[in-house]
Design an enzyme around this catalytic site. Structure first.
Site, PDB file in Angstrom:
ATOM      1  CB  ALA A 171      -0.890  -0.024   1.235  1.00 24.39           C
ATOM      2  N   GLY A 208       0.781  -5.140   0.952  1.00 23.95           N
ATOM      3  CA  GLY A 208      -0.437  -5.216   0.153  1.00 23.95           C
ATOM      4  C   GLY A 208      -0.200  -5.882  -1.202  1.00 23.95           C
ATOM      5  CD  GLU A 266      -2.135  -7.686   2.988  1.00 20.66           C
ATOM      6  OE1 GLU A 266      -1.806  -6.520   2.664  1.00 20.66           O
ATOM      7  OE2 GLU A 266      -2.782  -7.965   4.004  1.00 20.66           O
ATOM      8  CD  GLU A 317       1.961  -5.530   5.396  1.00 22.86           C
ATOM      9  OE1 GLU A 317       2.828  -6.425   5.629  1.00 22.86           O
ATOM     10  OE2 GLU A 317       1.193  -5.588   4.426  1.00 22.86           O
TER      11      GLU A 317
HETATM   12  N1  3HC Z   1       4.520   3.465  -0.327  1.00 21.62           N
HETATM   13  C1  3HC Z   1       4.938   4.689  -0.703  1.00 21.62           C
HETATM   14  N2  3HC Z   1       6.179   4.951  -1.155  1.00 21.62           N
HETATM   15  C2  3HC Z   1       7.024   3.923  -1.216  1.00 21.62           C
HETATM   16  C3  3HC Z   1       6.660   2.628  -0.826  1.00 21.62           C
HETATM   17  C4  3HC Z   1       5.340   2.402  -0.377  1.00 21.62           C
HETATM   18  N3  3HC Z   1       4.911   1.196  -0.022  1.00 21.62           N
HETATM   19  N4  3HC Z   1       7.727   1.819  -0.983  1.00 21.62           N
HETATM   20  C5  3HC Z   1       8.720   2.584  -1.456  1.00 21.62           C
HETATM   21  N5  3HC Z   1       8.297   3.861  -1.587  1.00 21.62           N
HETATM   22  C6  3HC Z   1       9.067   5.000  -2.142  1.00 21.62           C
HETATM   23  C7  3HC Z   1      10.224   5.390  -1.252  1.00 21.62           C
HETATM   24  O1  3HC Z   1       9.815   6.300  -0.265  1.00 21.62           O
HETATM   25  C8  3HC Z   1      11.168   6.011  -2.251  1.00 21.62           C
HETATM   26  O2  3HC Z   1      10.707   7.302  -2.522  1.00 21.62           O
HETATM   27  P1  3HC Z   1      11.748   8.465  -2.900  1.00 21.62           P
HETATM   28  O3  3HC Z   1      12.450   8.031  -4.117  1.00 21.62           O
HETATM   29  O4  3HC Z   1      10.900   9.652  -3.042  1.00 21.62           O
HETATM   30  O5  3HC Z   1      12.660   8.542  -1.712  1.00 21.62           O
HETATM   31  C9  3HC Z   1      10.942   5.185  -3.511  1.00 21.62           C
HETATM   32  O6  3HC Z   1       9.673   4.563  -3.337  1.00 21.62           O
HETATM   33  C10 3HC Z   1      11.986   4.099  -3.738  1.00 21.62           C
HETATM   34  O7  3HC Z   1      12.098   3.336  -2.544  1.00 21.62           O
HETATM   35  P2  3HC Z   1      13.505   2.797  -2.028  1.00 21.62           P
HETATM   36  O8  3HC Z   1      14.508   3.889  -2.058  1.00 21.62           O
HETATM   37  O9  3HC Z   1      13.227   2.118  -0.740  1.00 21.62           O
HETATM   38  O10 3HC Z   1      13.852   1.769  -3.174  1.00 21.62           O
HETATM   39  P3  3HC Z   1      14.615   0.388  -3.064  1.00 21.62           P
HETATM   40  O11 3HC Z   1      14.732  -0.120  -4.441  1.00 21.62           O
HETATM   41  O12 3HC Z   1      15.833   0.525  -2.219  1.00 21.62           O
HETATM   42  O13 3HC Z   1      13.644  -0.590  -2.237  1.00 21.62           O
HETATM   43  C11 3HC Z   1      11.555  -1.638  -1.677  1.00 21.62           C
HETATM   44  C12 3HC Z   1      12.431  -0.984  -2.781  1.00 21.62           C
HETATM   45  C13 3HC Z   1      12.227  -2.921  -1.180  1.00 21.62           C
HETATM   46  C14 3HC Z   1      10.229  -1.934  -2.281  1.00 21.62           C
HETATM   47  C15 3HC Z   1      11.444  -0.659  -0.485  1.00 21.62           C
HETATM   48  O14 3HC Z   1      11.031   0.588  -0.996  1.00 21.62           O
HETATM   49  C16 3HC Z   1      10.449  -1.061   0.554  1.00 21.62           C
HETATM   50  O15 3HC Z   1      10.752  -1.876   1.395  1.00 21.62           O
HETATM   51  N6  3HC Z   1       9.245  -0.464   0.537  1.00 21.62           N
HETATM   52  C17 3HC Z   1       8.248  -0.626   1.548  1.00 21.62           C
HETATM   53  C18 3HC Z   1       7.546  -1.938   1.460  1.00 21.62           C
HETATM   54  C19 3HC Z   1       6.484  -2.015   2.530  1.00 21.62           C
HETATM   55  O16 3HC Z   1       6.707  -1.734   3.692  1.00 21.62           O
HETATM   56  N7  3HC Z   1       5.287  -2.423   2.129  1.00 21.62           N
HETATM   57  C20 3HC Z   1       4.185  -2.548   3.024  1.00 21.62           C
HETATM   58  C21 3HC Z   1       3.396  -1.290   3.001  1.00 21.62           C
HETATM   59  S1  3HC Z   1       2.091  -1.296   4.189  1.00 21.62           S
HETATM   60  C22 3HC Z   1       0.898  -2.203   3.450  1.00 21.62           C
HETATM   61  O17 3HC Z   1       1.064  -2.720   2.387  1.00 21.62           O
HETATM   62  C23 3HC Z   1      -0.373  -2.283   4.207  1.00 21.62           C
HETATM   63  C24 3HC Z   1      -1.287  -3.346   3.667  1.00 21.62           C
HETATM   64  O18 3HC Z   1      -1.127  -4.534   4.403  1.00 21.62           O
HETATM   65  C25 3HC Z   1      -2.690  -2.914   3.762  1.00 21.62           C
END
Ligand code: 3HC
Ligand code: NAI
Length: 683
Positions: free
Chosen positions: A60, A99, A102, A122
């Site tokens: 998400a 997500g 999911e 998460e």
């Molecule tokens: N939402 C919004 N922005 C995100 C994002 C997300 N889920 N994941 C990454 N971004 C953004 C980062 O902030 C960054 O933005 P910027 O360039 O402006 O700084 C850009 O995307 C690139 O991210 P990274 O620098 O981290 O890129 P990498 O290639 O190093 O890593 C990744 C990629 C492994 C996908 C890493 O970004 C990551 O771990 N992201 C988060 C994943 C996460 O936590 N997902 C769960 C979200 S909560 C959810 O899904 C709730 C659901 O259960 C309902």
């Protein structure tokens, strides 16, 4: 954001939302619409969902949490996918996270490239999977795997995902779409398609043995102390066993709603974005040219030099390491090997990996051997004369364009740069000990450091898995400069009457892994101390003179037993009392609140000074430094975020109330005062 490709009766739905295919509101809408259209189209018999770009959906949109959103929700889109009579396949490459995974769990089948990674991270954001993940994952992979994946947030590689039943098939990295289409054609021959929410067979073990949840709680208690989300994850997963799917989902949703509003999750999301913001340097454009780094040189094979070398060897970059004598060189190399062997003995490396890393290491006693290195990092003694000498030599022998870095933890980088004819090449790379483990890297930008050099080391930092934060030049840079404030107050507090263990306890209760006196005992009180010149001028001198030099002598501020368990020392109490009396202190009782305020508020004040002087680019950088380098409790979001939450007015009032005791040189930061009067925040 979504386009479709028809391959006969198979429809490929392709999502594209750079950089990581986050499931933003717009993406959710588009995906929901595409699925509805595919289900309604009589010419389509099977659907494949895949993404363009770096990977499958990364979850998400974290930035949208807590903001209003319009339907359909992500769970509704996933339910619609699962309800489809036509089989839907997830074709996964790169990361499928949160997500995103999911969505894949809602699909009837999953195919992933061999290099893909799948996870529900998460929990790292103080959340739980809120789109059915806690209910579907255990139904697919069984309880031990689901508990571990969801409570640690660690992703599993594709091969492991295949073993545990998370994916049905692997595909080549370059042939995902054709292999997914071929898979879809096979599936079309089947009458029924599995719906994860209807599956119960993998839940049987937990139905038979419901006590496994409490055993698991007990097992992870130490690791998750202070974090709320892991327990919520377990409760949601338990609901998958105890309740029908729909009720389990309702439970999951309720827990998610309460976590997303929590201070902890806000703090952890702050850190997520703070770490990414730290990589950006305001006046350095993204397209600044980079210097290729093919070989790294290190001067000094001591504690830091060896650890620094490992960072590069581990990712396949050859390292030349130079010492002044054979003995320290041999010792340094042996330590590197021992560290790798230890990791291998724990199963986290193969013997081949160890040999491959060691083969990349070239030991030398001649600094001239660094002439072919693109980046040289000196980690010699913390002594300006020695450092200057090293920089003069490096300037004479390093190839044009090479970056010359110092690992100094507090000395003036500009003075080192001035010894060279190429100050633009000189930069600080302040690694933390143990350098192969600690995530923080303070990148010190000298007055003349060049933009390419800076941009290059920020990239290198990311390649070796560090979180880099840029600091300007000042004594102690960001981290140690703030630490000095805390250490000073800790010393004053014990003179005023607080006991070292009281001071430490206040900080460990706050969430630090250890307090300042435990830290001193661990590091050794005699760092930089010499018996010949010691004149009993500080408590440290007095302790060292009595051979209380820390854990290594089984006594320091504390007494230690054979298992290095600390206990308060009456000898230390006497030493402190005697010294305090000789300096005119009259002992008083100091309560825990005062200890906390005296230790932490001056740090916030110093953080504000660091900001107003432009040493740190932004308040969140300071948070990243303290969380990744000094054990500041993650769940509070770092010092500046914590201060914002507490209210800057509270901090200023506290500092004013203690001002008489803070030391003659204590000065309130004008920035802190201004922000307070404007009702502002740092973050
Ligand atoms: N939402 C919004 N922005 C995100 C994002 C997300 N889920 N994941 C990454 N971004 C953004 C980062 O902030 C960054 O933005 P910027 O360039 O402006 O700084 C850009 O995307 C690139 O991210 P990274 O620098 O981290 O890129 P990498 O290639 O190093 O890593 C990744 C990629 C492994 C996908 C890493 O970004 C990551 O771990 N992201 C988060 C994943 C996460 O936590 N997902 C769960 C979200 S909560 C959810 O899904 C709730 C659901 O259960 C309902
Ligand atoms: P150390 O004493 O363990 O290692 C220094 C090594 O440099 C020794 O092996 C010594 O033989 C070698 N050396 C000295 N002069 C040399 C020269 N001219 N040429 C080649 N080798 C030379 O010291 P440590 O702890 O590794 O510290 C090194 C640097 O890292 C210092 O600047 C220190 O401030 C910094 N640092 C140390 C941290 C720590 O926790 N130990 C943390 C962060 C930075």
């Amino acid at each position: 954001m979504i386009r479709t490709d028809r391959h006969g009766d198979v429809l490929v739905v392709i999502a594209d939302n750079p950089p990581v295919n986050a499931l933003s509101e717009a993406m959710r809408h588009a995906l929901g619409k595409a699925v509805t259209a595919a289900v309604a189209d009589p010419a389509v018999r099977a659907v494949i969902i895949r993404c363009d770009g770096r990977g499958f959906f990364a979850g998400a949109d974290i930035a949208s949490f807590g903001k209003p959103s319009s339907p359909p929700s992500l769970p509704a889109v996933i339910d619609a996918i699962e309800a489809s009579e036509k089989p839907v396949l997830a074709a996964i490459h790169g990361n499928a996270l949160g997500g995103g995974l999911e969505v894949a769990l809602g699909c009837h089948y999953r195919i992933a490239t061999t290099s893909a990674k799948l996870g529900l991270p998460e929990v790292k954001l103080g959340l739980l999977p809120g789109a059915g993940g806690t209910q579907r994952l255990p139904r697919l992979v069984g309880m031990p795997e689901a508990l571990s994946m969801i409570t640690t947030g660690e992703a599993v590689p594709a091969r492991r995902a295949l073993e545990i039943g998370l994916v049905d098939r692997l595909a080549g990295d370059d042939s995902l779409e054709p292999e997914a289409i071929a898979f879809a054609r096979e599936i079309l021959l089947l009458k029924e398609h599995p719906r994860t929410s209807k599956r119960t067979e993998r839940l049987a073990e937990a139905v038979r043995d419901p006590a496994l949840f409490d055993r698991f709680r007990h097992e992870i208690a130490g690791k998750v102390k202070g974090f709320a989300a892991p327990e919520a994850c377990i409760q949601a997963i338990e609901a998958a066993v105890k309740l029908p799917f729909a009720e389990g989902v309702a439970k999951e949703r309720a827990l998610f709603a309460s976590l997303v509003k929590s201070e902890q999750s806000r703090a952890l999301r702050h850190i997520f974005f703070a770490e990414r913001a730290a990589a950006k340097i305001e006046d350095i454009p993204r397209d600044t040219s980079r210097i290729p780094i093919a070989r790294v040189g290190i001067v000094g094979a001591g504690t830091m030099g060896g650890g620094i070398a490992m960072n590069f060897l581990s990712i396949g970059i050859p390292v030349t390491i130079v010492e002044r004598d054979q003995a320290p060189l041999d010792r340094g190399i042996a330590t590197i090997r021992r560290n790798y062997e230890r990791t291998a003995s724990r199963g986290r490396l193969t013997q081949n990996d160890v040999e491959r890393a060691m083969a990349l290491l070239r030991p030398s006693l001649a600094i001239e051997d660094l002439a072919d290195c693109d980046l040289v990092i000196e980690a010699v003694f913390e002594n300006m004369a020695v450092k200057k000498e090293v920089f003069r030599k490096l300037d004479a022998i390093a190839k044009p364009g090479a970056i010359l870095a110092s690992n100094t933890s507090r000395l003036d980088l500009n003075a080192m740069a001035a010894e060279t004819e190429r100050p633009e090449a000189v930069i600080g790379l302040h690694f933390f000990s143990p350098a192969n483990v600690m995530r923080l890297l303070e990148v010190v930008r000298g007055a003349k450091t060049g933009p390419s050099q800076l941009a290059t080391v920020m990239d290198v930092a990311k390649r070796i898995g560090k979180v880099a934060v840029v600091s300007g030049v000042c004594p102690g840079f960001i981290g140690n400069r703030m630490l000095a404030q805390r250490s000073k107050q800790a010393q004053m507090l014990i003179l005023e009457g607080a006991k070292p263990w009281d001071v430490d306890r206040v900080l460990t209760n706050f969430g630090f892994p250890m307090g300042p006196f435990q830290m001193s005992d661990l590091a050794g009180l005699d760092l930089g101390w010499r018996r010949e010149s010691s004149k009993g001028e500080s408590i440290r001198d007095l302790l060292c003179e009595r051979d209380r030099r820390g854990q290594k002598t089984s006594k320091g501020y504390y007494d230690y037993d054979e298992s290095r368990r600390p206990s308060p020392s009456s000898e230390v109490e006497e030493i402190i009392a005697g010294y305090a009396a000789s300096r005119g202190y009259r002992p008083r009782s100091v309560d825990e609140q005062e200890i906390l305020e005296r230790l932490l508020y001056p740090m916030i004040n110093e953080g504000a000074r660091i900001l107003e002087e432009g040493i740190a680019q932004r308040a969140s950088d300071i948070d990243v430094v303290w969380i990744n380098g000094y054990g500041w409790p993650t769940v509070t979001g770092g010092p500046m975020f914590w201060a914002d939450g507490l209210g800057l007015g509270t901090i200023v009032a506290g500092l004013k109330s203690h001002q008489a005791r803070l030391g003659a040189d204590f000065m309130l930061s004008p920035l802190l005062l201004r922000k307070t009067s404007e009702g502002g925040r740092f973050n």
